[in-house]
Design a protein around this motif. Structure first.
Motif, PDB file in Angstrom:
ATOM      1  N   MET A 158       0.811  -1.219   0.000  1.00  0.00           N
ATOM      2  CA  MET A 158       0.000   0.000   0.000  1.00  0.00           C
ATOM      3  C   MET A 158       0.851   1.279   0.000  1.00  0.00           C
ATOM      4  SD  MET A 158      -3.202  -0.783  -0.117  1.00  0.00           S
ATOM      5  CE  MET A 158      -3.983   0.715   0.404  1.00  0.00           C
ATOM      6  N   PHE A 159       1.920   1.282   0.790  1.00  0.00           N
ATOM      7  CA  PHE A 159       2.675   2.514   1.008  1.00  0.00           C
ATOM      8  C   PHE A 159       4.093   2.494   0.443  1.00  0.00           C
ATOM      9  CE2 PHE A 159      -0.364   2.163   4.549  1.00  0.00           C
ATOM     10  CZ  PHE A 159      -1.130   3.288   4.269  1.00  0.00           C
ATOM     11  N   GLY A 160       4.547   1.371  -0.048  1.00  0.00           N
ATOM     12  CA  GLY A 160       5.924   1.273  -0.522  1.00  0.00           C
ATOM     13  C   GLY A 160       6.888   1.241   0.654  1.00  0.00           C
ATOM     14  N   THR A 161       8.119   1.556   0.384  1.00  0.00           N
ATOM     15  CA  THR A 161       9.123   1.535   1.446  1.00  0.00           C
ATOM     16  C   THR A 161       9.267   2.936   2.024  1.00  0.00           C
ATOM     17  OG1 THR A 161      10.260  -0.204   0.235  1.00  0.00           O
ATOM     18  CG2 THR A 161      11.461   0.800   2.020  1.00  0.00           C
ATOM     19  N   THR A 162       8.368   3.280   2.916  1.00  0.00           N
ATOM     20  CA  THR A 162       8.451   4.565   3.607  1.00  0.00           C
ATOM     21  C   THR A 162       9.419   4.428   4.774  1.00  0.00           C
ATOM     22  OG1 THR A 162       6.590   4.006   5.033  1.00  0.00           O
ATOM     23  CG2 THR A 162       6.084   5.163   2.980  1.00  0.00           C
ATOM     24  N   TRP A 163       9.727   5.535   5.426  1.00  0.00           N
ATOM     25  CA  TRP A 163      10.693   5.490   6.530  1.00  0.00           C
ATOM     26  C   TRP A 163      10.204   4.624   7.674  1.00  0.00           C
ATOM     27  CZ3 TRP A 163       9.439   7.006  11.409  1.00  0.00           C
ATOM     28  CH2 TRP A 163       8.315   7.799  11.554  1.00  0.00           C
ATOM     29  N   TRP A 164       8.901   4.630   7.965  1.00  0.00           N
ATOM     30  CA  TRP A 164       8.411   3.868   9.120  1.00  0.00           C
ATOM     31  C   TRP A 164       8.332   2.377   8.809  1.00  0.00           C
ATOM     32  CZ3 TRP A 164       3.541   1.626   8.563  1.00  0.00           C
ATOM     33  CH2 TRP A 164       2.750   2.121   7.530  1.00  0.00           C
ATOM     34  N   ILE A 165       8.057   2.004   7.574  1.00  0.00           N
ATOM     35  CA  ILE A 165       8.093   0.576   7.212  1.00  0.00           C
ATOM     36  C   ILE A 165       9.525   0.087   7.242  1.00  0.00           C
ATOM     37  CG2 ILE A 165       7.717  -1.082   5.343  1.00  0.00           C
ATOM     38  CD1 ILE A 165       5.147   0.419   4.668  1.00  0.00           C
ATOM     39  N   ALA A 166      10.441   0.888   6.731  1.00  0.00           N
ATOM     40  CA  ALA A 166      11.854   0.523   6.782  1.00  0.00           C
ATOM     41  C   ALA A 166      12.332   0.387   8.223  1.00  0.00           C
ATOM     42  CB  ALA A 166      12.688   1.564   6.040  1.00  0.00           C
ATOM     43  N   TRP A 167      11.878   1.287   9.108  1.00  0.00           N
ATOM     44  CA  TRP A 167      12.276   1.212  10.513  1.00  0.00           C
ATOM     45  C   TRP A 167      11.731  -0.058  11.165  1.00  0.00           C
ATOM     46  CZ3 TRP A 167       9.721   1.439  15.296  1.00  0.00           C
ATOM     47  CH2 TRP A 167      10.546   1.629  16.385  1.00  0.00           C
ATOM     48  N   LEU A 168      10.460  -0.386  10.897  1.00  0.00           N
ATOM     49  CA  LEU A 168       9.880  -1.606  11.454  1.00  0.00           C
ATOM     50  C   LEU A 168      10.570  -2.854  10.909  1.00  0.00           C
ATOM     51  CD1 LEU A 168       6.097  -0.668  11.405  1.00  0.00           C
ATOM     52  CD2 LEU A 168       7.523  -1.036  13.437  1.00  0.00           C
ATOM     53  N   GLN A 169      10.903  -2.827   9.614  1.00  0.00           N
ATOM     54  CA  GLN A 169      11.607  -3.963   9.020  1.00  0.00           C
ATOM     55  C   GLN A 169      12.983  -4.125   9.665  1.00  0.00           C
ATOM     56  OE1 GLN A 169      12.000  -3.688   4.793  1.00  0.00           O
ATOM     57  NE2 GLN A 169      12.837  -5.729   4.592  1.00  0.00           N
ATOM     58  N   SER A 170      13.672  -3.030   9.876  1.00  0.00           N
ATOM     59  CA  SER A 170      14.975  -3.062  10.526  1.00  0.00           C
ATOM     60  C   SER A 170      14.865  -3.559  11.967  1.00  0.00           C
ATOM     61  CB  SER A 170      15.601  -1.673  10.501  1.00  0.00           C
ATOM     62  OG  SER A 170      16.814  -1.659  11.191  1.00  0.00           O
ATOM     63  N   ALA A 171      13.834  -3.079  12.684  1.00  0.00           N
ATOM     64  CA  ALA A 171      13.624  -3.516  14.070  1.00  0.00           C
ATOM     65  C   ALA A 171      13.283  -4.998  14.121  1.00  0.00           C
ATOM     66  CB  ALA A 171      12.515  -2.699  14.717  1.00  0.00           C
ATOM     67  N   GLY A 172      12.497  -5.490  13.169  1.00  0.00           N
ATOM     68  CA  GLY A 172      12.164  -6.907  13.136  1.00  0.00           C
ATOM     69  C   GLY A 172      13.369  -7.771  12.829  1.00  0.00           C
ATOM     70  N   ALA A 173      14.275  -7.264  11.994  1.00  0.00           N
ATOM     71  CA  ALA A 173      15.450  -8.045  11.599  1.00  0.00           C
ATOM     72  C   ALA A 173      16.551  -8.015  12.655  1.00  0.00           C
ATOM     73  CB  ALA A 173      15.995  -7.514  10.275  1.00  0.00           C
ATOM     74  N   ALA A 174      16.786  -6.850  13.251  1.00  0.00           N
ATOM     75  CA  ALA A 174      17.941  -6.708  14.146  1.00  0.00           C
ATOM     76  C   ALA A 174      17.583  -6.339  15.573  1.00  0.00           C
ATOM     77  CB  ALA A 174      18.890  -5.663  13.585  1.00  0.00           C
ATOM     78  N   GLY A 175      16.315  -6.127  15.873  1.00  0.00           N
ATOM     79  CA  GLY A 175      15.920  -5.693  17.208  1.00  0.00           C
ATOM     80  C   GLY A 175      15.852  -4.179  17.276  1.00  0.00           C
ATOM     81  N   PHE A 176      15.370  -3.667  18.375  1.00  0.00           N
ATOM     82  CA  PHE A 176      15.160  -2.236  18.519  1.00  0.00           C
ATOM     83  C   PHE A 176      16.411  -1.467  18.909  1.00  0.00           C
ATOM     84  CE2 PHE A 176      10.552  -3.141  19.217  1.00  0.00           C
ATOM     85  CZ  PHE A 176      10.083  -2.301  18.227  1.00  0.00           C
ATOM     86  N   GLY A 177      17.296  -2.066  19.661  1.00  0.00           N
ATOM     87  CA  GLY A 177      18.405  -1.304  20.220  1.00  0.00           C
ATOM     88  C   GLY A 177      17.909  -0.513  21.421  1.00  0.00           C
ATOM     89  N   TRP A 178      18.808   0.209  22.054  1.00  0.00           N
ATOM     90  CA  TRP A 178      18.422   0.909  23.283  1.00  0.00           C
ATOM     91  C   TRP A 178      17.447   2.043  23.004  1.00  0.00           C
ATOM     92  CZ3 TRP A 178      19.200   6.062  24.066  1.00  0.00           C
ATOM     93  CH2 TRP A 178      20.098   6.707  23.226  1.00  0.00           C
ATOM     94  N   LEU A 179      17.590   2.751  21.886  1.00  0.00           N
ATOM     95  CA  LEU A 179      16.705   3.867  21.597  1.00  0.00           C
ATOM     96  C   LEU A 179      15.288   3.376  21.287  1.00  0.00           C
ATOM     97  CD1 LEU A 179      16.380   6.902  21.221  1.00  0.00           C
ATOM     98  CD2 LEU A 179      17.060   6.594  18.841  1.00  0.00           C
ATOM     99  N   GLY A 180      15.179   2.360  20.456  1.00  0.00           N
ATOM    100  CA  GLY A 180      13.863   1.816  20.122  1.00  0.00           C
ATOM    101  C   GLY A 180      13.177   1.184  21.315  1.00  0.00           C
ATOM    102  N   THR A 181      13.945   0.510  22.158  1.00  0.00           N
ATOM    103  CA  THR A 181      13.381  -0.095  23.363  1.00  0.00           C
ATOM    104  C   THR A 181      12.870   0.986  24.310  1.00  0.00           C
ATOM    105  OG1 THR A 181      14.860  -1.989  23.156  1.00  0.00           O
ATOM    106  CG2 THR A 181      13.861  -1.637  25.307  1.00  0.00           C
ATOM    107  N   SER A 182      13.645   2.044  24.464  1.00  0.00           N
ATOM    108  CA  SER A 182      13.211   3.153  25.316  1.00  0.00           C
ATOM    109  C   SER A 182      11.952   3.811  24.767  1.00  0.00           C
ATOM    110  CB  SER A 182      14.316   4.203  25.431  1.00  0.00           C
ATOM    111  OG  SER A 182      15.459   3.647  26.009  1.00  0.00           O
ATOM    112  N   PHE A 183      11.909   3.993  23.448  1.00  0.00           N
ATOM    113  CA  PHE A 183      10.744   4.606  22.822  1.00  0.00           C
ATOM    114  C   PHE A 183       9.507   3.732  22.988  1.00  0.00           C
ATOM    115  CE2 PHE A 183       8.014   5.115  19.062  1.00  0.00           C
ATOM    116  CZ  PHE A 183       7.648   6.435  19.238  1.00  0.00           C
TER     117      PHE A 183
END
Length: 88
Positions: free
Chosen positions: A39-64
């Motif tokens: 529906m939306f293509g590769t927007t920044w938030w889909i890319a971020w979710l894909q990255s988080a799913g592949a490698a985890g959130f890291g400390w910043l994503g976990t805090s957020f």
């Protein structure tokens, strides 16, 4: 309530991402994530979710996600604990 919700979000976030289709190997075919991408293509938030799913959130994503979970828990608790008085 907030701290319990916060812990739940931090623990459940990787499982939730995988359930949505953002897995460690990429976006799962036929998943909600695949639907969003179509529906939306590769927007920044889909890319971020894909990255988080592949490698985890890291400390910043976990805090957020913990902050968002704590806030949502507080809002839900406030809404659910409202007393409504019906008067004739």
């Amino acid at each position: 309530m907030g701290s319990l919700t916060t812990r739940g979000v931090v623990i459940m976030s990787p499982a939730l991402l995988a359930w949505l289709g953002f897995t460690t190997t990429g976006i799962a075919a036929g998943s909600f994530a695949a639907y969003l991408m179509s529906m939306f293509g590769t927007t920044w938030w889909i890319a971020w979710l894909q990255s988080a799913g592949a490698a985890g959130f890291g400390w910043l994503g976990t805090s957020f996600s913990a902050a968002v979970g704590g806030t949502m828990g507080k809002i839900i608790s406030t809404v659910c604990n409202v007393t409504v008085k019906n008067e004739p």
